[in-house]
Scaffold this motif. Structure first.
Motif, PDB file in Angstrom:
ATOM      1  N   ARG A   1      48.286  36.473  31.635  1.00 16.60           N
ATOM      2  CA  ARG A   1      47.665  37.595  30.921  1.00 16.60           C
ATOM      3  C   ARG A   1      48.735  38.547  30.416  1.00 16.60           C
ATOM      4  NH1 ARG A   1      42.428  39.695  32.378  1.00 16.60           N
ATOM      5  NH2 ARG A   1      41.121  37.979  33.057  1.00 16.60           N
TER       6      ARG A   1
ATOM      7  N   VAL B   1      46.515  42.032  34.889  1.00 17.47           N
ATOM      8  CA  VAL B   1      47.818  41.450  34.544  1.00 17.47           C
ATOM      9  C   VAL B   1      48.686  41.368  35.798  1.00 17.47           C
ATOM     10  CG1 VAL B   1      49.876  41.717  33.101  1.00 17.47           C
ATOM     11  CG2 VAL B   1      47.646  42.374  32.209  1.00 17.47           C
ATOM     12  N   GLN B   2      48.609  42.416  36.619  1.00 18.20           N
ATOM     13  CA  GLN B   2      49.370  42.401  37.876  1.00 18.20           C
ATOM     14  C   GLN B   2      48.841  41.328  38.825  1.00 18.20           C
ATOM     15  OE1 GLN B   2      51.915  44.152  37.906  1.00 18.20           O
ATOM     16  NE2 GLN B   2      51.610  46.141  36.958  1.00 18.20           N
ATOM     17  N   ALA B   3      47.520  41.130  38.818  1.00 13.88           N
ATOM     18  CA  ALA B   3      46.904  40.242  39.812  1.00 13.88           C
ATOM     19  C   ALA B   3      47.113  38.763  39.508  1.00 13.88           C
ATOM     20  CB  ALA B   3      45.408  40.542  39.900  1.00 13.88           C
TER      21      ALA B   3
ATOM     22  N   GLY C   1      45.674  47.222  33.045  1.00 14.94           N
ATOM     23  CA  GLY C   1      46.728  46.278  33.404  1.00 14.94           C
ATOM     24  C   GLY C   1      46.651  45.745  34.818  1.00 14.94           C
ATOM     25  N   TYR C   2      45.582  46.084  35.542  1.00 12.74           N
ATOM     26  CA  TYR C   2      45.487  45.628  36.933  1.00 12.74           C
ATOM     27  C   TYR C   2      45.321  44.108  37.004  1.00 12.74           C
ATOM     28  CZ  TYR C   2      44.438  46.515  41.895  1.00 12.74           C
ATOM     29  OH  TYR C   2      44.466  46.569  43.271  1.00 12.74           O
TER      30      TYR C   2
END
Lengths: 332, 252
Positions: B140, B132-134, B129-130
């Protein structure tokens, strides 16, 4: 104000409550390991032993919530099948097992009372990889430009200071080896929690934009909770409290404060839409995902504590006796 | 001007001219003159009516699971000199020139093709999920069933088969225009040359490759909204089509 949304969608949280648990446990594990090094340096191995046991228990527990937060946990080996040096998380994938392995091996060496030279190197590796873990956990969130609440200078500082306070707090909960060690741990707790409180205040109050952002993403009650119960109370108890009970209370408050800070910052930032001035519903404390992470992590910590206790109380004495018993038996 | 038809006609014609004796390769990703395309999309908001046909076409084409979207069209009610008016803002992955999701990925599952399409290797993604955070565009999401990151691919499988992305193909008003920025005769190049286009969140420094014609200033960055449909959803509870008894009925 521009208008209202007539058709809109909500984005699901990518990092679930397991992530909060992971960041709490690994931060506390590193802080306990650093406390062990400091106590060993100042008061000797016996004073440092409880801190090393706490570090081992927490280090053994940390990978579980991390793996549980992966949506494809069975693929964790993919982290090691290629190099992605531009990703902070990739560096963390190497630092975490290095820290866990060195901590556990240092604990085994300390428990058995053997291998003094290698044990020193292991503890050095534990401290170095632990500092790396602190840097990567703070860095991987702080570089996410899309999350303004994380992407600033204050957040990683407070995250690190609360991690230090929670680790020292965990050692105080377990119990210090003697009064001198307890005094040193209380000073460390007062220093880290106090510094955390000052850093939190400076971070949120020095910059009006950040204060506005924080208040839009986190309720005042939550921030007050972190500042009062999670940082000020343990600092005051550590400074002015007397006796084991107040030390344990201070430690518990520091752990609670670190947990509350992570919960507020991780759910608060993810609840904030990046494309609209709107917020998504954060997970409630009674949600199955939250309860799963709490019980899973607590269960893993309990299991790790049992394993370390078995090593300490049963395996190590038996192994220590083994080689000595051999020659004596031969002479007889 | 029906841009998707022009696009296809042009592509087929160029391939036919270049290799008349051979069967033309159907893939749009290998132009006959050998240049590497740079795919982009133009959203002509003057033509978007917010019908969500693109949203549905994308979900059908790519088997996007319920509750997730690779593209969708938020509709806002904003003030104008004539009173409140609806404003449509189709959103999707911007296939940025400087995508923040790629360096975030710890296993290199997210990558960019030579023709600019940002993709996710579904077999390598660990679902951390990194990325998605970025992503500053919320383009995403983590797919609940596959456990991996999911996003718009510009329908790369359709491009390989000589077809346009499903959302472009289905757009009734021709609001979505897709093409090659490196081809000066492409529909997107002509639109960019003829119109004042903008992209979302220029302050993020990601250099998005989805351009908008007629984008209101108030929608460029974070859209300031008061409580609307989202607030109503919360007070009303789950929609009937997501209620457990309905699901049970469908499964049965």
């Amino acid at each position: 104000m521009t208008g209202i949304d007539l058709i809109s969608v909500d984005q699901a949280f990518a990092w679930r409550p397991w992530a909060v648990a992971y960041f709490l446990v690994i931060g506390a594990a590193v802080a306990a390991a650093l406390a062990e090094e400091a106590l060993r340096l100042l008061r000797g191995p016996a004073a440092a032993r409880p801190a090393l046991r706490v570090a081992a228990v927490l280090a053994l527990s940390a990978p579980l919530p991390l793996l549980a937060d992966l949506h494809q946990p069975a693929r964790f080996l993919n982290f090691y099948l290629g190099a992605a040096p531009r990703s902070v998380m990739w560096w963390g994938a190497w630092l975490l097992p290095a820290f866990v392995a060195t901590t556990l091996m240092a604990t085994v060496a300390d428990t058995l009372g053997r291998w003094a030279g290698p044990a020193r190197l292991l503890r050095l590796g534990m401290a170095a990889s632990g500092l790396g873990v602190l840097a990567y956990t703070a860095g991987e969130t702080a570089i996410v430009a899309a999350r303004p609440l994380w992407h600033n200078a204050g957040f990683p500082v407070v995250l690190t200071l609360t991690a230090l306070a929670s680790g020292v707090g965990a050692v105080l909960i377990a119990g210090a080896a003697d009064r001198a060690a307890a005094r040193l741990l209380r000073m460390a707790l007062a220093g880290s929690a106090g510094a955390g409180l000052v850093a939190l205040g400076l971070w949120l109050l020095a910059d009006p934009d950040m204060a506005r952002l924080a208040l839009s993403e986190m309720p005042v009650a939550v921030l007050g909770h972190v500042a009062g119960l999670g940082l000020a109370l343990p600092a005051l108890l550590a400074l002015f409290g007397r006796g084991a009970v107040s030390a344990r209370l201070a430690g518990a408050a520091a752990v609670w404060g670190a947990l509350a800070f992570r919960w507020a910052l991780f759910t608060g930032a993810q609840a904030q839409s990046r494309v609209e001035t709107a917020s998504y519903l954060p997970p409630a404390l009674t949600d199955p995902a939250t309860l799963q992470s709490v019980t899973g992590t607590a269960g893993m910590i309990a299991l790790a504590a049992v394993l370390v206790a078995v090593l300490d109380l049963y395996l190590a004495p038996a192994l220590r006796r083994g080689p000595q018993a051999g020659p004596r038996a031969g002479k007889a | 001007m029906t841009t998707r038809r022009n696009f296809l006609t042009g592509a087929v014609a160029r391939e036919s001219d270049a290799a008349p004796a051979e069967a033309p390769t159907p893939s749009l990703r290998r132009p006959a003159d050998g240049h590497t395309p740079r795919w982009a999309m133009v959203m002509d908001l003057r033509k978007c009516i917010g019908c969500q046909a693109c949203t549905v076409a994308c979900a059908m084409e790519n088997t996007v699971h319920e509750g997730s979207y690779r593209t969708h069209v938020p509709v806002y009610e904003i003030e104008s000199e004539f009173g409140p008016v609806p404003a449509m803002l189709p959103r999707m992955c911007n296939h940025c020139e400087n995508p923040p999701c790629i360096p975030a990925c710890p296993v290199k599952a997210t990558y960019q093709t030579n023709d600019g399409i940002v993709l996710v290797d579904q077999d390598a993604c660990v679902g951390c999920g990194y990325c998605v955070q970025a992503c500053p565009y919320e383009a995403r999401h983590l797919d609940h069933e596959s456990g991996t990151a999911d996003k718009c691919t510009f329908c790369v499988h359709r491009l390989d088969a000589g077809l346009l992305p499903a959302c472009v193909e289905t757009c009734v008003g021709g609001a979505r225009v897709f093409g090659d920025l490196r081809d000066p005769e492409s529909a997107v190049s002509r639109l960019l040359a003829e119109h004042d286009t903008r992209h979302l969140k220029p302050e993020a420094g990601t250099r998005p490759q989805v351009y908008y014609i007629g984008l209101d200033d108030r929608l460029v960055s974070e859209v300031e909204i008061e409580e609307g449909a989202r607030a109503l959803r919360r007070t009303a509870g789950p929609a009937p089509d997501t209620a457990p008894d309905t699901k049970h009925h469908e499964e049965a």
